[in-house]
Motif scaffolding. Structure first.
Motif, PDB file in Angstrom:
ATOM      1  N   TRP A   1       0.836  -1.189   0.000  1.00  0.00           N
ATOM      2  CA  TRP A   1       0.000   0.000   0.000  1.00  0.00           C
ATOM      3  C   TRP A   1       0.874   1.242   0.000  1.00  0.00           C
ATOM      4  N   LEU A   2       0.559   2.190  -0.853  1.00  0.00           N
ATOM      5  CA  LEU A   2       1.306   3.438  -0.928  1.00  0.00           C
ATOM      6  C   LEU A   2       0.766   4.376   0.144  1.00  0.00           C
ATOM      7  N   ARG A   3       1.530   4.588   1.186  1.00  0.00           N
ATOM      8  CA  ARG A   3       1.099   5.434   2.307  1.00  0.00           C
ATOM      9  C   ARG A   3       1.352   6.888   1.968  1.00  0.00           C
ATOM     10  N   VAL A   4       0.334   7.719   2.134  1.00  0.00           N
ATOM     11  CA  VAL A   4       0.477   9.146   1.867  1.00  0.00           C
ATOM     12  C   VAL A   4      -0.092   9.953   3.022  1.00  0.00           C
ATOM     13  N   GLU A   5       0.405  11.184   3.124  1.00  0.00           N
ATOM     14  CA  GLU A   5      -0.194  12.151   4.027  1.00  0.00           C
ATOM     15  C   GLU A   5      -0.395  13.411   3.218  1.00  0.00           C
TER      16      GLU A   5
ATOM     17  N   MET B   1      -1.014  22.955  -1.152  1.00  0.00           N
ATOM     18  CA  MET B   1      -1.367  21.604  -0.689  1.00  0.00           C
ATOM     19  C   MET B   1      -0.118  20.748  -0.843  1.00  0.00           C
ATOM     20  N   VAL B   2       0.197  19.979   0.199  1.00  0.00           N
ATOM     21  CA  VAL B   2       1.377  19.118   0.188  1.00  0.00           C
ATOM     22  C   VAL B   2       0.920  17.677   0.335  1.00  0.00           C
ATOM     23  N   VAL B   3       1.446  16.825  -0.534  1.00  0.00           N
ATOM     24  CA  VAL B   3       1.176  15.388  -0.466  1.00  0.00           C
ATOM     25  C   VAL B   3       2.524  14.700  -0.345  1.00  0.00           C
ATOM     26  N   ARG B   4       2.703  13.915   0.707  1.00  0.00           N
ATOM     27  CA  ARG B   4       3.943  13.154   0.905  1.00  0.00           C
ATOM     28  C   ARG B   4       3.632  11.671   0.836  1.00  0.00           C
ATOM     29  N   ALA B   5       4.537  10.933   0.183  1.00  0.00           N
ATOM     30  CA  ALA B   5       4.373   9.486   0.049  1.00  0.00           C
ATOM     31  C   ALA B   5       5.669   8.793   0.425  1.00  0.00           C
TER      32      ALA B   5
ATOM     33  N   LYS C   1      27.541 -21.428   3.071  1.00  0.00           N
ATOM     34  CA  LYS C   1      28.234 -22.687   2.804  1.00  0.00           C
ATOM     35  C   LYS C   1      27.296 -23.738   2.231  1.00  0.00           C
ATOM     36  N   SER C   2      26.041 -23.683   2.668  1.00  0.00           N
ATOM     37  CA  SER C   2      25.088 -24.706   2.242  1.00  0.00           C
ATOM     38  C   SER C   2      24.395 -24.378   0.921  1.00  0.00           C
ATOM     39  N   GLY C   3      24.592 -23.174   0.393  1.00  0.00           N
ATOM     40  CA  GLY C   3      23.948 -22.884  -0.891  1.00  0.00           C
ATOM     41  C   GLY C   3      23.803 -21.396  -1.160  1.00  0.00           C
ATOM     42  N   TYR C   4      22.957 -21.125  -2.094  1.00  0.00           N
ATOM     43  CA  TYR C   4      22.725 -19.775  -2.586  1.00  0.00           C
ATOM     44  C   TYR C   4      21.225 -19.513  -2.577  1.00  0.00           C
ATOM     45  N   ARG C   5      20.838 -18.326  -2.133  1.00  0.00           N
ATOM     46  CA  ARG C   5      19.421 -17.966  -2.097  1.00  0.00           C
ATOM     47  C   ARG C   5      19.277 -16.585  -2.726  1.00  0.00           C
ATOM     48  N   SER C   6      18.337 -16.456  -3.638  1.00  0.00           N
ATOM     49  CA  SER C   6      18.047 -15.194  -4.299  1.00  0.00           C
ATOM     50  C   SER C   6      16.555 -14.938  -4.179  1.00  0.00           C
ATOM     51  N   GLU C   7      16.186 -13.708  -3.850  1.00  0.00           N
ATOM     52  CA  GLU C   7      14.780 -13.389  -3.673  1.00  0.00           C
ATOM     53  C   GLU C   7      14.471 -12.089  -4.398  1.00  0.00           C
ATOM     54  N   PHE C   8      13.356 -12.077  -5.127  1.00  0.00           N
ATOM     55  CA  PHE C   8      12.897 -10.893  -5.829  1.00  0.00           C
ATOM     56  C   PHE C   8      11.587 -10.439  -5.213  1.00  0.00           C
ATOM     57  N   ARG C   9      11.453  -9.123  -5.049  1.00  0.00           N
ATOM     58  CA  ARG C   9      10.191  -8.543  -4.613  1.00  0.00           C
ATOM     59  C   ARG C   9       9.909  -7.363  -5.524  1.00  0.00           C
ATOM     60  N   TYR C  10       8.714  -7.299  -6.044  1.00  0.00           N
ATOM     61  CA  TYR C  10       8.381  -6.193  -6.922  1.00  0.00           C
ATOM     62  C   TYR C  10       6.888  -5.942  -6.853  1.00  0.00           C
ATOM     63  N   GLY C  11       6.505  -4.780  -7.297  1.00  0.00           N
ATOM     64  CA  GLY C  11       5.086  -4.457  -7.321  1.00  0.00           C
ATOM     65  C   GLY C  11       4.863  -3.031  -7.773  1.00  0.00           C
ATOM     66  N   SER C  12       3.644  -2.774  -8.233  1.00  0.00           N
ATOM     67  CA  SER C  12       3.229  -1.436  -8.612  1.00  0.00           C
ATOM     68  C   SER C  12       2.272  -0.919  -7.555  1.00  0.00           C
ATOM     69  N   PHE C  13       2.384   0.358  -7.274  1.00  0.00           N
ATOM     70  CA  PHE C  13       1.576   0.984  -6.240  1.00  0.00           C
ATOM     71  C   PHE C  13       1.021   2.284  -6.801  1.00  0.00           C
ATOM     72  N   SER C  14      -0.193   2.631  -6.441  1.00  0.00           N
ATOM     73  CA  SER C  14      -0.732   3.904  -6.900  1.00  0.00           C
ATOM     74  C   SER C  14      -1.701   4.468  -5.875  1.00  0.00           C
ATOM     75  N   ARG C  15      -1.845   5.771  -5.942  1.00  0.00           N
ATOM     76  CA  ARG C  15      -2.769   6.488  -5.063  1.00  0.00           C
ATOM     77  C   ARG C  15      -3.322   7.664  -5.828  1.00  0.00           C
ATOM     78  N   ASN C  16      -4.577   7.970  -5.617  1.00  0.00           N
ATOM     79  CA  ASN C  16      -5.229   9.142  -6.172  1.00  0.00           C
ATOM     80  C   ASN C  16      -5.619  10.065  -5.035  1.00  0.00           C
TER      81      ASN C  16
ATOM     82  N   LEU D   1       8.674  11.026  -1.165  1.00  0.00           N
ATOM     83  CA  LEU D   1       8.280  11.871  -2.283  1.00  0.00           C
ATOM     84  C   LEU D   1       7.384  12.972  -1.733  1.00  0.00           C
ATOM     85  N   GLU D   2       7.705  14.230  -2.079  1.00  0.00           N
ATOM     86  CA  GLU D   2       6.864  15.345  -1.645  1.00  0.00           C
ATOM     87  C   GLU D   2       6.378  16.088  -2.874  1.00  0.00           C
TER      88      GLU D   2
END
Length: 136
Positions: free
Chosen positions: A27-31, A39-43, A78-93, A114-115
């Motif tokens: 969730w894109l949190r804004v104030e 008017m100021v919008v911060r995210a 030592k026991s291996g390799y781990r790779s993790e991806f996290r991605y997503g699109s967020f929007s607010r009106n 972001l201001e």
């Protein structure tokens, strides 16, 4: 079933994230607030590149903020390799006061925040003036 314990890794990732409270990370949190005539919008947008991953538009009286976050972590042990991806699109009106124009909007990005600043046109006070009374 006494003594049976379910390890958190036994649960599919989306369910684990939900139960551990991570589900709201998408969730894109804004104030929003007024700073005098502006008017100021911060995210909160940590870890994004504002030049590539953030799009801000004003259309039909609405400020639209869209961001995309891509994260990759790697862990070599030592026991291996781990790779993790996290991605997503967020929007607010955010609904803007009447008369705001896209060409007046400015935006800055600093320390993961972001201001967006939108000048609000000064409206003349409605209904000021003397009302005459007629005798009838």
């Amino acid at each position: 079933m006494v003594g049976m314990r379910r390890d958190r890794f036994d649960m599919p990732e989306p369910f684990r994230r939900f139960f551990e409270g991570e589900w709201d990370a998408s969730w894109l949190r804004v104030e929003e607030f007024r700073d005098g005539p502006t008017m100021v919008v911060r995210a909160e947008l940590p870890g994004v590149d504002p030049d590539q991953d953030v799009d801000i538009t004003v259309r039909e009286g609405t400020l639209h903020i869209r961001a995309e976050r891509r994260e990759r972590t790697e862990e070599k042990t030592k026991s291996g390799y781990r790779s993790e991806f996290r991605y997503g699109s967020f929007s607010r009106n955010v609904t803007l006061p009447p008369g705001c124009r896209q060409e007046d909007v400015t935006a800055t990005y600093r320390d993961g925040v972001l201001e967006v600043r939108i000048p609000v046109p000064q409206e003349p006070p409605a209904g000021t003036g003397k009302v005459n009374i007629s005798r009838g």
